[in-house]
Write an enzyme that holds these catalytic residues in place. Sequence first.
Site, short mmCIF file in Angstrom:
data_model
loop_
_atom_site.label_atom_id
_atom_site.label_comp_id
_atom_site.label_asym_id
_atom_site.label_seq_id
_atom_site.Cartn_x
_atom_site.Cartn_y
_atom_site.Cartn_z
N ALA A 184 0.83 -1.21 0.00
CA ALA A 184 0.00 0.00 0.00
C ALA A 184 0.86 1.25 0.00
O ALA A 184 0.59 2.22 0.67
CB ALA A 184 -0.95 -0.01 1.18
N ARG A 194 22.78 11.42 -9.54
CA ARG A 194 23.20 10.85 -8.27
C ARG A 194 24.41 9.92 -8.41
O ARG A 194 25.29 9.92 -7.55
CB ARG A 194 22.04 10.09 -7.62
CG ARG A 194 21.00 11.02 -7.08
CD ARG A 194 19.83 10.28 -6.49
NE ARG A 194 18.90 11.24 -5.89
CZ ARG A 194 17.71 10.92 -5.42
NH1 ARG A 194 17.29 9.67 -5.47
NH2 ARG A 194 16.93 11.84 -4.89
N GLU A 222 17.97 15.33 -1.43
CA GLU A 222 18.63 16.04 -2.52
C GLU A 222 18.11 17.47 -2.60
O GLU A 222 18.77 18.36 -3.14
CB GLU A 222 18.34 15.30 -3.83
CG GLU A 222 19.06 15.84 -5.02
CD GLU A 222 19.03 14.84 -6.19
OE1 GLU A 222 19.35 13.66 -5.95
OE2 GLU A 222 18.69 15.25 -7.31
N GLN A 260 21.18 2.18 -6.67
CA GLN A 260 21.52 3.60 -6.47
C GLN A 260 22.06 3.87 -5.08
O GLN A 260 21.43 3.51 -4.08
CB GLN A 260 20.27 4.46 -6.70
CG GLN A 260 20.56 5.95 -6.52
CD GLN A 260 19.48 6.83 -7.11
OE1 GLN A 260 18.45 7.05 -6.47
NE2 GLN A 260 19.69 7.31 -8.31
N HIS A 293 20.25 3.40 -1.52
CA HIS A 293 19.02 4.16 -1.44
C HIS A 293 17.87 3.58 -2.27
O HIS A 293 16.72 3.63 -1.87
CB HIS A 293 19.31 5.59 -1.92
CG HIS A 293 18.14 6.51 -1.88
ND1 HIS A 293 17.42 6.73 -0.72
CD2 HIS A 293 17.55 7.28 -2.83
CE1 HIS A 293 16.44 7.60 -0.98
NE2 HIS A 293 16.48 7.93 -2.25
N ARG A 343 18.46 6.47 -11.50
CA ARG A 343 17.22 7.23 -11.39
C ARG A 343 17.51 8.68 -11.01
O ARG A 343 18.35 8.94 -10.16
CB ARG A 343 16.32 6.61 -10.33
CG ARG A 343 15.06 7.41 -10.07
CD ARG A 343 14.14 6.71 -9.10
NE ARG A 343 14.67 6.64 -7.73
CZ ARG A 343 14.66 7.67 -6.88
NH1 ARG A 343 14.21 8.86 -7.25
NH2 ARG A 343 15.12 7.51 -5.65
N PHE A 380 16.47 20.19 -8.96
CA PHE A 380 16.85 18.86 -8.51
C PHE A 380 17.95 18.32 -9.41
O PHE A 380 18.16 18.83 -10.52
CB PHE A 380 15.63 17.93 -8.54
CG PHE A 380 15.32 17.34 -7.19
CD1 PHE A 380 14.89 18.15 -6.16
CD2 PHE A 380 15.48 15.98 -6.95
CE1 PHE A 380 14.61 17.61 -4.91
CE2 PHE A 380 15.20 15.43 -5.70
CZ PHE A 380 14.76 16.25 -4.69
N LEU A 395 18.77 9.40 5.35
CA LEU A 395 18.74 10.17 4.12
C LEU A 395 18.70 11.68 4.40
O LEU A 395 17.92 12.15 5.22
CB LEU A 395 17.49 9.78 3.32
CG LEU A 395 17.21 10.57 2.05
CD1 LEU A 395 18.28 10.28 1.02
CD2 LEU A 395 15.84 10.20 1.50
N HIS A 420 22.72 6.95 -2.78
CA HIS A 420 22.36 8.37 -2.67
C HIS A 420 23.57 9.14 -2.17
O HIS A 420 24.25 8.69 -1.24
CB HIS A 420 21.18 8.52 -1.70
CG HIS A 420 20.52 9.87 -1.76
ND1 HIS A 420 21.11 11.00 -1.26
CD2 HIS A 420 19.33 10.26 -2.25
CE1 HIS A 420 20.30 12.04 -1.46
NE2 HIS A 420 19.21 11.61 -2.06
#
Lengths: 312, 565, 397
Positions: B11, B275, B244, B229, B342, B377, B113, B241, B231
């Site tokens: 979910a 990244r 970014e 990935q 990440h 990504r 970004f 985290l 991060h």
Amino acid sequence: MKVAYWPGCVSRGFTPELHGSMAKVAPLLDIELVELDRACCTGAGVIAEHNQELADTLNARTFALAQQVQGADLMMNICSTCQGAQTECQERLDANAEYREHVNGTLAKYDLRYEKDNLANKNFLWVLVEELGLDELRSRVKRPLTDLKVGPFYGCYIVRPTDRLGIDDEKPRDTYLSLVIEALGGTVIEYAGMQKCCGFPIITMNKEASLKQAARHLGDAQDADADCLVTPCPLCHLNLDLQQPLAQRHASRALDMPVLHLPQLVGLALGLDPKELGFQRHVVKPASVIDWSTSVVAGVGDEGGAVSARGW
Amino acid sequence: MPAHDVLILGACLAGQRAALAAADAGATVAILSKVHPVRSHSVAAAGGINAAINPADDWRSHAFDTVKGSDFLGDQDAIEVMCAEAPDEVLHLEHIGVTFHRNETGQMDLRAFGGASMKRTAYVADITGQAILHVLYEQLMKYHERVDRYEEWFTTSLLQDEEGNCTGCIARDIRTGQLEVFTAKNVILATGGAGQCFKPTTNGLICTGDGISMAYRIGAPLMDMEMIQYHPTTLVENGFLITEGARGEGAHLLNADGERFMEKYAPNKMELASRDVVSRAEQTEINEGRGVGPGGVGIYLDITVVPKKRTLEALREIVNIGKDFAGVDITKEPILIRPGQHYIMGGVKTDVNGATPIPGLYAAGEVACVSVHGGNRLGANSLLDTLIFGRRAGEHAAQRAAGISMPEATPLSRVREESAWIDSIIDRPKDGRRVSEIKDDLGTEMNRNVAVFREQDGLTHALETVRRLKEEAKTAYIDDRGTVFNQDVLGAIELGFMLDCAECTVMAALERKESRGAQYRTDFPERNDDEWLKHIDVSRNGDDTPHLSYSPVTITQWQPEERKY
Amino acid sequence: MAETGKPPESYTLRIRRFDPESGAAPYWAEHTIELEPHRSVLEGILQAKGRFDGSIGIRCSCKAAICGSCGVRINGQPGLACHTHIGRAKETSRDGVIEIEPMGNMPVIKDLIVDMDAVHWKKVQRVTPWLINKEPIPEREYLVDRESMVDVTQTMACIQCGACVSDCLSMEVDPLFIGPAALAKAYRFVGDPRDAQQYERLQDLAEDPHGIYDCTHCFKCIEACPKGVAPMNQIMRLRRRAGSDHHISDRNNGERHEAAFVTLVKDHGLLWEAELLPRSHGGNSWFGKFAPKAGLELADSLPVITKAMLRRKVTPMGALKPHKIPSADLKQVQDIYDTVHGRDERLELNLYITGYDEDEAGAQEPAAVAASGGGDGGQTAAEGGQPGMTPEDSPTR
């Protein structure tokens, strides 16, 4: 020590014994009270609930009056709710210069101005520990409250939120009542409700829930074997003492728990006559604190002097 | 026994979006999750969501940035779909209540970004994922009569009929320990990634690759599994985290010499390169002795250059993280960060409708590989991915459901089999290893040898380790013998899922003998389009070992070119 | 400064265990673990779970205070296990052992896991927790004030961890109270300019006997919230909007109480308690006490009133005659009322949005009340007051 003194409304209304006992106790602690008799109600959170700027401006006016008191070391109040309501306004006024100027703008025509960083506003409880000092307090005790089991009841406004009220490791203000009770020679009774809500703020909105809260804490204190409670908040006193006959219905038993104002407890240990402290004004007779038949302060050991019973 | 047109497992954003879309399309829908929906890991996505909503922007520009970010491994047809549909999706979110921050004219504000050629990231402070996830859950509460929610149910296996169609799942009610068969015409996996294969990771403890492994076990191919990935900004203290968004707002990266070293690696985009590029640059600085902090294992992220008022408003979460977890006031001093695991670009292979090659089985979000992210990504594309492909999967599954009948009930014997398997885990004698130990070993190994820089020997070592751990997991024991909230037994099952994912990842990384996107092989440092401009697919052999094959990259408008930031 | 590199220390956890299948009562179990002091209590629990007893039940996922799973009580205080430093937890423990219990006000399912559906989520569902769009829905985004979205983000920041519910003192005595988390959620829509039914929402919450006026203003939720949502402040804002903006006169006396309070202070400068209660029940005027509702309340409180009179706590004179501040000052107070009420917009400073001005030297602890010397008349008056024994003696009378 000279303080700009804000007694609040209730201490001059439904709990006159609070204002009175403070006046009797102050000289014994060398506290000179300069009453802020021009100031108005703090709003107790209700005015802020109605209009934040209104509450902030009214309280800024009070702070400005306090800042005009020549030679005062600080501002002092004797009501947890006043303390909390004022500190909340002060936090906003101090946090934002632009806002402070806006509020001061309203006060300007009365020649009043609140200056940031220039007003320590403390409850009598904090003054006892931080200004007078516990050792000093101890040294002035004439009639130690030996064997008196006292449950502290703080009132929400003086223990939360901790960061706003400056409660931290250095200033554990949420433990001060215990420290004071001990300094006065009494025994601290810890119980679940010490820092909970008396229920007063919803007495007009949800009377049942309000009284249930009072009943619960009074019952907890009784279970923990307290002789009495002590509170720095007259509003808590209203729900815990004045309303106790009604609260009792929700406890399914006799509570009969005397509730003392902080200056009364201090005054008792400093040797004042219970009548001078206005004990006779309580709804629940402080029978466990004072032996009414002989008028001798109970459980105070050999030093306890006899007190005249005249009139009560 | 519950039976639905569309059964959604997980979910998260993708799952909730799929549920709402499928319900809107008229299907009967159930959504089942091993945690309460708002605990899903989408909640941790901080920075924002990309969409070319600025009239001066163009979705094609967004698409090109994404293609370039993917190091040309992304499938361009899928990227086009995602970027073209992005503005409408974000506006839809706004309409259902997401509190996107505004500019002075009252329109949605956009922030910069990484890897983006212009400001196109819509955001809610630095809790964008949380805000969207909670708003979608508001909608699920609104749809409470149309979408059945099974909260805190753990799926143990997918079900398949004899023709190979996916027909539902078996799940355990975590609160009672009861096993139940959920029959469905379609199953949509929205179970998220597999970050827990790594230690440390920014991922939550629930990110254990359940859906990837369950799909793999019934024959669905996985794709791009080697693309992991890292991060660029995770807290050295504990791997948290740092969004970014911080660099988007202008924060700098500094090495031990106080130098903005990104000048050397990405002179144009600096800290806002993609990244993989930034993480590699940081790791290079650290490896070459210019790291900062104890042991020189970190890099300074300097947020003090962002105006304080802006930081407090737009980066509140990391102000708190700095204060609470690193003892640093980020408005006053730099904070120590390093690259950390990440996201996984790979996952269950799907088409642009989220359909996998197994009929009736869909996947969307991090569990899936469409592939829109390819080798790397871009920040703020993951939320977009979950929502676009979640919706598309929901709609498509609903459509498919309208044309077919409900599968026959799964025989009880299958449930008994599952039950016996779970009981056998609970009953294992305590002579093996603890599940927690094996998990720790796995994470440590993966983070050592399948990280920012990789090479043959390390990867080989990792593969050996994973296979040994797989053996050990077969006898790993647990303590909890109960049925109510037996998290212990679920942990053992999750360990199996993670080991599947890890094995596929390591094998694909060994296979890809080039450097592209997040896969950097020190023994093959160049990108090699001639041989490796293709996806690596992993599917399961009958004998429980991964089988590798290739599939082509779809190229529509943009031919591979040199990638510079 | 950063806290990296501190060596691990030993910590003992005392975890409240409850196995619903055993038929046995809850009990305490202790485990000693090793961690660096800046690590979280959750990591401590997970270590105990991983190394010693995998059956310890706790919900958790993100470990970074964002998923809201790991709400527990640590040394009696509600909060997130992942958001509490283990070193700090030891410092605040009673006996050096970190005590971890499930949250309060919700039934325990197992160990540290409580039934949030039965309490928290049911209450959230109660407040119609979705946007009811203002029509027409624009083709692009709604154009709304920049500040309005930052403002509702404060409540959007709620992670539904239940810490505030756990500690809610109103809920403790009235389990039907909608509660801090759900009411904060309600503000998220009432404060959202895109919502079409702010009035209906407010009326619903004001009329509910367990709604906005059932909050006892105890600050517990503000203290408990790990995300700065300050639920109580949101409840107060709901009241402000219900009363001041929409003039919703609720059956719980909420609006009347507020109006009576504010009016009494305006009329007298100080609160006149004897008048406050009847007006809250009967209506905000001197005649309020003669309204039937006020009469009922009076009858109910008769035992208390009689006692108070007997003890001379409340005198007939005191009840009938309010105490006031000097008339010149009362005029100032009333003037401030008029000025503030006369503004076009109600000014509200939300420190969540504006933050605090940069600290200046000495901002922490104000030294003393220095005489600023400016006030002329005020000074003498302020100097003059010495409190007496009874209110009758007080100069404020």
